[in-house]
Design a protein around this motif. Structure first.
Motif, PDB file in Angstrom:
ATOM      1  N   GLY A 139       0.838  -1.197   0.000  1.00 21.79           N
ATOM      2  CA  GLY A 139       0.000   0.000   0.000  1.00 21.79           C
ATOM      3  C   GLY A 139       0.870   1.243   0.000  1.00 21.79           C
ATOM      4  N   ILE A 140       0.551   2.183  -0.906  1.00 20.95           N
ATOM      5  CA  ILE A 140       1.292   3.451  -0.977  1.00 20.95           C
ATOM      6  C   ILE A 140       0.268   4.584  -0.983  1.00 20.95           C
ATOM      7  CG2 ILE A 140       2.914   4.851  -2.284  1.00 20.95           C
ATOM      8  CD1 ILE A 140       4.015   2.334  -3.545  1.00 20.95           C
ATOM      9  N   ALA A 141       0.399   5.487  -0.031  1.00 20.96           N
ATOM     10  CA  ALA A 141      -0.559   6.583   0.095  1.00 20.96           C
ATOM     11  C   ALA A 141      -0.525   7.478  -1.130  1.00 20.96           C
ATOM     12  CB  ALA A 141      -0.262   7.402   1.349  1.00 20.96           C
ATOM     13  N   SER A 142      -1.714   7.720  -1.681  1.00 15.33           N
ATOM     14  CA  SER A 142      -1.936   8.684  -2.779  1.00 15.33           C
ATOM     15  C   SER A 142      -1.243   8.293  -4.078  1.00 15.33           C
ATOM     16  CB  SER A 142      -1.469  10.098  -2.354  1.00 15.33           C
ATOM     17  OG  SER A 142      -2.108  10.494  -1.160  1.00 15.33           O
ATOM     18  N   VAL A 143      -0.812   7.016  -4.220  1.00 21.15           N
ATOM     19  CA  VAL A 143      -0.097   6.572  -5.428  1.00 21.15           C
ATOM     20  C   VAL A 143      -0.687   5.248  -5.898  1.00 21.15           C
ATOM     21  CG1 VAL A 143       2.125   5.771  -6.342  1.00 21.15           C
ATOM     22  CG2 VAL A 143       2.039   7.736  -4.777  1.00 21.15           C
TER      23      VAL A 143
END
Length: 460
Positions: A139-143
């Motif tokens: 999981g990668i925030a905002s990507v």
């Protein structure tokens, strides 16, 4: 490798082994800031409400239980993000078991950033290798992750790896035979009990099973309860078998599932089941003139033989013609760990500890090789040494430091009597004895001879 080779030239060869392990992706900020994976559901894995793992680099491996997946099968996957910021997901599976996610086709899913759970599907290719592997959920925030992000640095988020077992779709087999086993006194109604294992990736029910004894007609049965992928179950055939006659039996058991993708693990074949005869009448005497009397040998580099010895030191039997000897005509083997094993004895009717007597002869090196006697009260499941050099027996061990026989028993060709009380064996019902021959790698000799075994209950 160093040494004088190639005409006296010293040569050194250096070999480097490289172990490739899965890489660990990194993040700038700890997931405790609020950006993390809060749930993964895939195949048999349901890992929810997990929060931030708190580990270095926001990475965690869940090794047990593994996700069970089969080639050619489509599986749903549900991913739950935290809600601090929208989170994108990337999913990779190491299909060729080479401990990385960089091969073509191993980036299997990309999910755009969001704050609600999302469900998609992953189809396992038919070309996937069978065996233990991993799935990576990142999981990668905002990507929205790309294939290149399996090991990259990101600002915020979390990575979870899960163990995976890539399996054939349909594959059921016999893991082991649990009963019957070689034991004292098998009956005429012995149950055949086996452990069945679902090696495959899908649940199975109504599994056809069969067994046969000594190559006879198959006896068929069916395992009806559903057997989940990766699970085992104990199964008892409804039809028993008559093993009551003392003999050696060959038992084969197998599964016969339609479309089974791997027949190599379907069966447990050529299992040797020995009904060991039980001695119940005493006094007992065995001079081996009419055969082995239910005695047998086993072990590593075994040289025990029954017959007429014609060696130099062990030149004949104690009485009659036959005796058990470690090689009737030569020497025993180096690195031998062999056993002359008795039938079973039922002492349950005795109130006084019985006595064991036998004639023996031995020619061994003074040091290094040895012989001694052991007993079992559970039909051969476990063994203990009988007595010591100082426990009151007659001619019982001549080496007190280790409680065994070595060197020689006296004059060539002359047998002598050994005798010992069988302490605490009165009342036992499944007793066996064995003569142990233990040798090293350096010296050999004629070894041990055993004859005229006598067991009786003394008068109280």
């Amino acid at each position: 490798i160093a040494g004088a080779t190639c005409g006296g030239v010293n040569q050194i060869m250096t070999v480097t082994f490289e172990f490739i392990s899965f890489c660990t992706p990194t993040y700038t900020n700890a997931c405790s800031s609020g950006d993390y994976i809060d749930g993964v559901q895939f195949s048999n894995i349901s890992n929810t409400s997990t929060g931030c793992n708190g580990n270095s680099d926001n990475f965690i491996l869940y090794a047990n239980p593994p996700a069970i997946i089969g080639r050619g099968v489509e599986y749903p996957i549900t991913l739950t993000p935290s809600t601090a910021n929208p989170m994108g997901f990337g999913v990779w599976i190491d299909y060729n078991l080479d401990n990385d996610y960089s091969d073509a086709g191993e980036f299997v899913l990309a999910i755009a950033p969001g704050i609600v759970p999302v469900t998609d599907t992953i189809t396992i290719p038919l070309s996937a290798s069978i065996g233990a592997s991993r799935i990576r959920v990142r999981g990668i925030a905002s990507v929205t992750p790309t294939a290149a992000d399996s090991c990259s640095n990101a600002t915020d988020g979390e990575t979870e790896d899960y163990a995976v077992e890539i399996k054939l779709l349909t594959d059921v087999g016999i893991l082991q035979i649990d009963s019957p086993v070689t034991v004292c006194g098998l009956t005429g109604t012995e149950s055949i009990v086996v452990t069945v294992y679902n090696f495959g990736a899908i649940d199975q029910d109504s599994i056809p099973l069969a067994y046969r004894v000594d190559g006879g007609a198959p006896i068929l049965d069916t395992l009806y309860p559903t057997l989940a992928a990766g699970d085992t179950v104990s199964f008892t055939f409804s039809a028993t078998y008559d093993f009551s006659v003392p003999a050696t039996y060959i038992l084969d058991v197998w599964s016969n599932v339609t479309a089974d993708a791997d027949s190599s693990n379907d069966s447990s074949a050529a299992n040797v089941i020995v009904h060991i005869p039980i001695v119940t009448t005493y006094p007992y005497f065995q001079n081996f003139e009419s055969g082995d009397g239910g005695w047998d040998s086993e072990g590593t580099n075994d040289t025990w033989e029954l017959g007429a010895p014609t060696n130099t030191f062990i030149s004949g039997a104690s009485s009659g013609t036959n005796a058990w000897v470690t090689s009737l005509t030569g020497n025993y083997n180096s690195n031998e760990r062999s056993y002359l094993v008795s039938p079973c004895y039922d002492f349950s009717g005795m109130s006084v500890d019985p006595r064991l007597s036998f004639e023996h002869i031995f020619s061994l090196p003074a040091f290094g090789d040895s012989g001694y006697v052991e007993f079992s009260t559970n039909g051969g499941g476990s063994w203990l040494k009988i007595g010591t050099a100082f426990s009151g027996g007659l001619n019982w061990y001549n080496q007190p430091a280790g409680d065994y026989w070595s060197d020689n028993s006296g004059l060539a060709g002359v047998w002598r009597t050994a005798r010992h009380e069988l302490t605490s064996l009165a009342g036992q019902s499944s007793v066996r004895f064995r003569f142990v021959m233990a040798t090293n790698a350096f010296t050999v000799d004629e070894g041990l001879g055993v004859d005229d075994v006598f067991i009786w209950e003394p008068q109280p």
